[in-house]
Design an enzyme around this catalytic site. Structure first.
Site, PDB file in Angstrom:
ATOM      1  N   THR A 185       0.867  -1.186   0.000  1.00 22.91           N
ATOM      2  CA  THR A 185       0.000   0.000   0.000  1.00 22.91           C
ATOM      3  C   THR A 185       0.900   1.232   0.000  1.00 22.91           C
ATOM      4  O   THR A 185       2.046   1.178   0.460  1.00 22.91           O
ATOM      5  CB  THR A 185      -0.912   0.060   1.228  1.00 22.91           C
ATOM      6  OG1 THR A 185      -0.089   0.180   2.375  1.00 22.91           O
ATOM      7  CG2 THR A 185      -1.778  -1.157   1.351  1.00 22.91           C
ATOM      8  N   GLU A 330      -5.631  -3.905   1.193  1.00 17.69           N
ATOM      9  CA  GLU A 330      -5.757  -4.902   2.269  1.00 17.69           C
ATOM     10  C   GLU A 330      -6.993  -5.786   2.112  1.00 17.69           C
ATOM     11  O   GLU A 330      -7.163  -6.767   2.810  1.00 17.69           O
ATOM     12  CB  GLU A 330      -5.854  -4.200   3.637  1.00 17.69           C
ATOM     13  CG  GLU A 330      -4.577  -3.530   4.101  1.00 17.69           C
ATOM     14  CD  GLU A 330      -4.452  -2.094   3.614  1.00 17.69           C
ATOM     15  OE1 GLU A 330      -5.049  -1.753   2.574  1.00 17.69           O
ATOM     16  OE2 GLU A 330      -3.745  -1.307   4.285  1.00 17.69           O
ATOM     17  N   LYS A 439     -11.481  17.950  12.717  1.00 13.99           N
ATOM     18  CA  LYS A 439     -12.060  17.887  14.057  1.00 13.99           C
ATOM     19  C   LYS A 439     -12.263  19.302  14.574  1.00 13.99           C
ATOM     20  O   LYS A 439     -11.327  19.971  14.966  1.00 13.99           O
ATOM     21  CB  LYS A 439     -11.169  17.060  14.974  1.00 13.99           C
ATOM     22  CG  LYS A 439     -11.188  15.611  14.529  1.00 13.99           C
ATOM     23  CD  LYS A 439     -10.337  14.684  15.350  1.00 13.99           C
ATOM     24  CE  LYS A 439     -10.531  13.267  14.837  1.00 13.99           C
ATOM     25  NZ  LYS A 439      -9.319  12.499  14.693  1.00 13.99           N
ATOM     26  N   TRP A 444     -16.941  16.183  14.016  1.00 12.71           N
ATOM     27  CA  TRP A 444     -16.189  15.860  12.804  1.00 12.71           C
ATOM     28  C   TRP A 444     -16.827  16.493  11.565  1.00 12.71           C
ATOM     29  O   TRP A 444     -18.040  16.444  11.387  1.00 12.71           O
ATOM     30  CB  TRP A 444     -16.139  14.341  12.594  1.00 12.71           C
ATOM     31  CG  TRP A 444     -15.244  13.629  13.552  1.00 12.71           C
ATOM     32  CD1 TRP A 444     -14.525  14.187  14.570  1.00 12.71           C
ATOM     33  CD2 TRP A 444     -14.969  12.226  13.586  1.00 12.71           C
ATOM     34  NE1 TRP A 444     -13.822  13.222  15.241  1.00 12.71           N
ATOM     35  CE2 TRP A 444     -14.078  12.004  14.660  1.00 12.71           C
ATOM     36  CE3 TRP A 444     -15.376  11.129  12.829  1.00 12.71           C
ATOM     37  CZ2 TRP A 444     -13.601  10.741  14.984  1.00 12.71           C
ATOM     38  CZ3 TRP A 444     -14.904   9.879  13.151  1.00 12.71           C
ATOM     39  CH2 TRP A 444     -14.011   9.687  14.218  1.00 12.71           C
TER      40      TRP A 444
HETATM   41  P1  ADP Z   1      -3.320   3.276  -2.140  1.00  7.66           P
HETATM   42  O1  ADP Z   1      -3.349   4.395  -1.116  1.00  7.66           O
HETATM   43  O2  ADP Z   1      -2.035   2.555  -2.259  1.00  7.66           O
HETATM   44  O3  ADP Z   1      -3.987   3.652  -3.431  1.00  7.66           O
HETATM   45  P2  ADP Z   1      -5.586   1.668  -1.675  1.00  7.66           P
HETATM   46  O4  ADP Z   1      -5.963   1.597  -3.101  1.00  7.66           O
HETATM   47  O5  ADP Z   1      -5.626   0.445  -0.895  1.00  7.66           O
HETATM   48  O6  ADP Z   1      -4.164   2.196  -1.471  1.00  7.66           O
HETATM   49  O7  ADP Z   1      -6.427   2.819  -1.003  1.00  7.66           O
HETATM   50  C1  ADP Z   1      -7.541   2.533  -0.245  1.00  7.66           C
HETATM   51  C2  ADP Z   1      -8.215   3.785   0.230  1.00  7.66           C
HETATM   52  O8  ADP Z   1      -8.690   4.541  -0.882  1.00  7.66           O
HETATM   53  C3  ADP Z   1      -9.441   3.531   1.045  1.00  7.66           C
HETATM   54  O9  ADP Z   1      -9.133   3.252   2.380  1.00  7.66           O
HETATM   55  C4  ADP Z   1     -10.206   4.823   0.890  1.00  7.66           C
HETATM   56  O10 ADP Z   1      -9.751   5.821   1.769  1.00  7.66           O
HETATM   57  C5  ADP Z   1      -9.867   5.241  -0.503  1.00  7.66           C
HETATM   58  N1  ADP Z   1     -10.968   4.864  -1.402  1.00  7.66           N
HETATM   59  C6  ADP Z   1     -11.061   3.795  -2.202  1.00  7.66           C
HETATM   60  N2  ADP Z   1     -12.203   3.816  -2.892  1.00  7.66           N
HETATM   61  C7  ADP Z   1     -12.875   4.917  -2.513  1.00  7.66           C
HETATM   62  C8  ADP Z   1     -14.135   5.495  -2.857  1.00  7.66           C
HETATM   63  N3  ADP Z   1     -14.938   4.955  -3.759  1.00  7.66           N
HETATM   64  N4  ADP Z   1     -14.489   6.638  -2.231  1.00  7.66           N
HETATM   65  C9  ADP Z   1     -13.693   7.221  -1.312  1.00  7.66           C
HETATM   66  N5  ADP Z   1     -12.499   6.728  -0.966  1.00  7.66           N
HETATM   67  C10 ADP Z   1     -12.087   5.602  -1.546  1.00  7.66           C
END
Ligand code: ADP
Length: 547
Positions: A185, A330, A439, A444
Site C-alpha cells: 500500500t 488490504e 475535528k 467531525w
Molecule cells: P493506495 O493508497 O495505495 O492507493 P488503496 O488503493 O488500498 O491504497 O487505497 C484505499 C483507500 O482509498 C481507502 O481506504 C479509501 O480511503 C480510498 N478509497 C477507495 N475507494 C474509494 C471510494 N470509492 N471513495 C472514497 N475513498 C475511496
C-alpha cells in the site's frame, strides 16, 4: 463430523485452466508496449504461462519465492502472473509510479529474486540496480527484436526466455492457503506495507467480485481493466475475467482519453473499471471530440470518491451505468459496490445520484461495522459516522514482516482507517480518511463532502479540503482550489456557491487558489503534503478569535 465432499484446493491457476477449457473462443486483446495491437486466446495464455512456470522452475525459483513485476496490463503480464502462481511463487506487483527510492525499498523488503519488467521501466531499473542486491535476473517483456542493450544483471527478452522450454510442465500442487500475490500500500505515513494474498483469498475474492451485485461479469462481457494490475491486486480482474470467460481488452501503457476511447469502441467493450482521474481524461476527450459510447454498459469507479458530476455525465449523456466502488489493497481489494437494491429501485434523477455518492453495500465475504474511538458499535442510520472496520476471507490479517500492527484487531476486524456512515439498507458512505477528517470543536467535518461540493462549481478543476489549526475550534476547514485553465474566481464566489448546501459550521473558513494539488502514485490527493504546506496558515477566523 466432516462433510464428504472432495478436497479441491482453491488455486489461482485453476482459473486459467477453466478459461482455456471452457472459453477457448474468447480473445485477449492488448495494446502492446511496442505499439501494435496483439490478440491471443485463453488456451494460448495458459500454454505460455506453463512455459513461464517451467522456466522459473528451471531457474531455481521455488515455492514462496517472490517475483516482482513492473508492468502494464498486457497479455504477457497476464501470462507471467499465472506462470508465477503455477510454480508456487508469489507475484509481487510493484507500482512504477512510486518514487524510485520507494520502489527499491519495496523490492528489498519483499526480497524479490526475479524482476519481470516492461521495456518502459528498464532505464528506471538500471538506475536502481546497485540498490537491489536480491535481484538475480531481469526478464524484459518483449522479443529479441525489441530487446534493448542493458546493463541489468542476467537480462533476457521474455520471448527468448520462454522459448527455451517445451511447456511440458504440470502446475505445482500445494495448500490453498499458500501465498500467491503481494502488493504494497502507498503508506501515506511511514514505509509502504506489504499485503500478502493467498491462492484461496484470490479465488474467493474473484468469485465475490464477479457476482451480479458486484461487477456482474459474464462470458458475454468484453472487459477493459484500465486499472493497472499493479494497483491493489488489479481490482481482481485478472482472475474474475478468465473465471467467467469474459473477453479481455488490455490497454498497455496508454491510458489517455483518446487511447481508451479507441479501445472502448473498436472492441465493443461492455465493462470497464478505473479511478476517477482516468475517467476525467476520457470525459474531457469525449467533450472535445463529440464521441459517443454505444457499446459500454457499466463502468466501475473507485479508488477515491467518484464525483457526482462524473456519475451524472456517464449516465445521462452517454447512457453508461456507474458502479461506485470502494476497497483497499488490504481487502484484495473490493469492499463494497453501489448497485441498486429493490428498496431504492424507484429512485431517479437527483435522488439516484445522491444514492450513488455512497460507496454501496458489501458482497458476501465482507463484514462491516462502524465504531467510535473506544470500539463501541455505532448505529446504521446513514448519519452517524465512525471508524469503518471489516473482516472476511479476502481481508488481510497482518502486514508482511510487521508484527502486531494495531489496525488488525484481536477479534479479527481490520480498521480500514476510513470514517463512514452505514444506512438502514447497509449502504456505506465514506466521509473521510480518519487522518483527514476535520475535528472542529469536538465534532467531525467530512473533507470529502466539502470537496464534492466545491468540485460542482463550474470553474473548479480540483478541490481539496484540509483541517488547519484554530485557537478556538482546534481545527477548521480550509478549501484549496485549482481553477480550470483560463478561469478566475474569488473566495466569496466559491463560498456563496457552497452556502446553504452544507451545515453552516461545516463551511470552509477560507479559500486558497493554487496551481496544482499534489497526488500520490495511485492518483489520490496527498493531504499530508497539503497539511504540511499550510501548517502555519492563519485563518481569518483565527485572527478574529484571538482578538
Ligand atoms: P493506495 O493508497 O495505495 O492507493 P488503496 O488503493 O488500498 O491504497 O487505497 C484505499 C483507500 O482509498 C481507502 O481506504 C479509501 O480511503 C480510498 N478509497 C477507495 N475507494 C474509494 C471510494 N470509492 N471513495 C472514497 N475513498 C475511496
Amino acid at each position: 463430523m466432516l462433510g464428504l465432499m472432495q478436497d479441491w484446493p482453491l488455486l489461482c491457476h485453476r482459473i486459467i485452466d477453466h478459461a482455456a477449457i471452457y472459453h477457448p473462443e474468447r480473445r485477449i486483446i492488448s495494446r502492446s508496449v511496442e505499439g501494435p495491437i496483439h490478440t491471443t486466446t485463453y488456451p494460448d495464455v495458459r500454454a505460455r504461462a506453463l512455459k513461464v512456470a517451467q522456466r522459473l522452475d528451471r531457474d531455481g525459483v521455488r515455492l514462496g519465492d517472490r517475483v516482482a513485476t513492473l508492468a502494464w496490463n498486457t497479455w504477457r503480464h497476464l501470462e507471467a502472473w499465472y506462470g508465477i502462481l503455477g510454480v508456487g511463487a508469489v507475484y509481487h506487483t510493484v507500482n512504477p509510479r512510486l518514487f524510485p527510492d520507494q520502489i527499491a525499498w519495496i523490492i528489498n523488503h519483499a526480497e524479490d529474486r526475479v524482476v519481470i519488467t516492461d521495456l518502459t521501466f528498464v532505464p528506471l531499473l538500471e538506475k536502481l540496480a546497485d540498490k537491489l542486491p536480491s535481484i538475480e535476473r531481469t526478464i524484459v517483456l518483449t522479443d529479441a527484436a525489441h530487446m534493448p542493450a542493458t546493463t541489468l544483471r542476467n537480462a533476457v527478452a521474455y520471448e527468448d526466455w520462454i522459448a527455451e522450454t517445451d511447456g511440458d510442465f504440470a502446475w505445482r500442487q500445494f495448500d490453498e492457503n499458500t501465498a500467491a500475490g503481494m502488493c504494497y500500500t502507498s503508506g501515506t505515513t511511514g514505509n509502504p506495507k506489504g499485503v500478502l494474498y493467498s491462492h484461496r483469498s484470490n479465488v474467493l475474492h474473484a468469485m465475490m467480485a464477479a457476482l451480479p451485485d458486484s461487477k456482474a461479469l459474464s462470458c458475454r462481457d468484453v472487459c477493459l481493466p484500465v486499472v493497472p494490475m499493479f494497483h491493489a491486486n488489479g481490482w481482481t480482474l485478472a482472475f474474475s475475467a478468465p473465471m467467467v470467460g469474459a473477453t479481455l481488452v488490455l490497454p498497455g501503457a496508454k491510458m489517455d482519453g483518446a487511447s481508451i476511447y479507441e479501445l472502448l469502441n473498436t472492441y465493443k467493450v461492455t465493462f470497464t473499471a478505473a479511478v476517477p482521474t482516468v475517467w476525467l481524461m476520457l470525459l474531457q476527450d469525449l467533450e472535445k471530440t463529440g464521441g459517443r459510447l454505444p457499446y459500454l454498459k457499466r463502468v466501475v469507479i473507485g479508488g477515491s470518491a467518484c464525483p457526482r458530476a462524473m456519475t451524472k455525465v456517464f449516465q445521462e449523456v452517454y447512457g453508461v451505468e456507474v458502479i461506485h466502488a470502494w476497497g483497499m489493497t488490504e481487502m484484495s481489494p473490493l469492499g463494497s459496490l453501489c448497485t441498486i437494491k429493490p428498496d431504492y429501485a424507484g429512485l431517479a434523477g437527483k435522488a439516484k445520484l445522491d444514492l450513488q455518492q455512497k460507496q454501496g453495500h458489501p458482497p458476501f465475504g465482507v463484514e462491516m461495522k462502524i465504531t467510535d474511538d473506544s470500539g463501541r458499535v455505532l448505529p446504521w442510520d446513514g448519519k452517524t459516522f465512525g471508524r469503518l472496520k471489516v473482516r472476511g476471507p479476502a481481508v488481510a490479517r497482518s502486514y508482511y514482516k510487521v508484527e502486531d500492527d494495531p489496525v488488525f484487531e484481536p477479534d479479527s476486524f481490520f480498521d480500514t482507517g476510513d470514517v463512514a456512515t452505514i444506512d438502514r439498507y447497509g449502504y456505506m458512505q465514506v466521509t473521510d480518511r480518519s487522518k483527514d477528517v476535520i475535528k472542529s470543536g469536538g465534532e467531525w467535518i467530512s473533507s470529502i463532502d466539502l470537496e464534492n461540493l466545491a468540485i460542482g462549481h463550474p470553474k473548479v478543476a480540483e478541490a481539496a479540503v484540509i483541517g488547519v489549526r484554530h485557537p478556538k475550534w482546534d481545527e477548521r476547514p480550509l478549501l484549496v482550489v485549482v481553477l480550470k485553465s483560463g478561469q478566475t474566481a474569488t473566495r466569496e464566489e466559491l463560498l456563496a456557491f457552497m452556502a446553504g448546501k452544507v451545515a453552516k459550521w461545516w463551511m470552509p473558513d477560507d479559500v486558497v487558489f493554487v496551481e496544482e494539488i499534489p497526488h500520490t502514485a495511485t492518483g489520490k490527493i496527498q493531504k499530508m503534503a497539503l497539511r504540511e504546506r499550510f501548517r502555519d496558515y492563519v485563518l481569518p477566523t483565527a485572527v478574529a478569535a484571538a482578538e
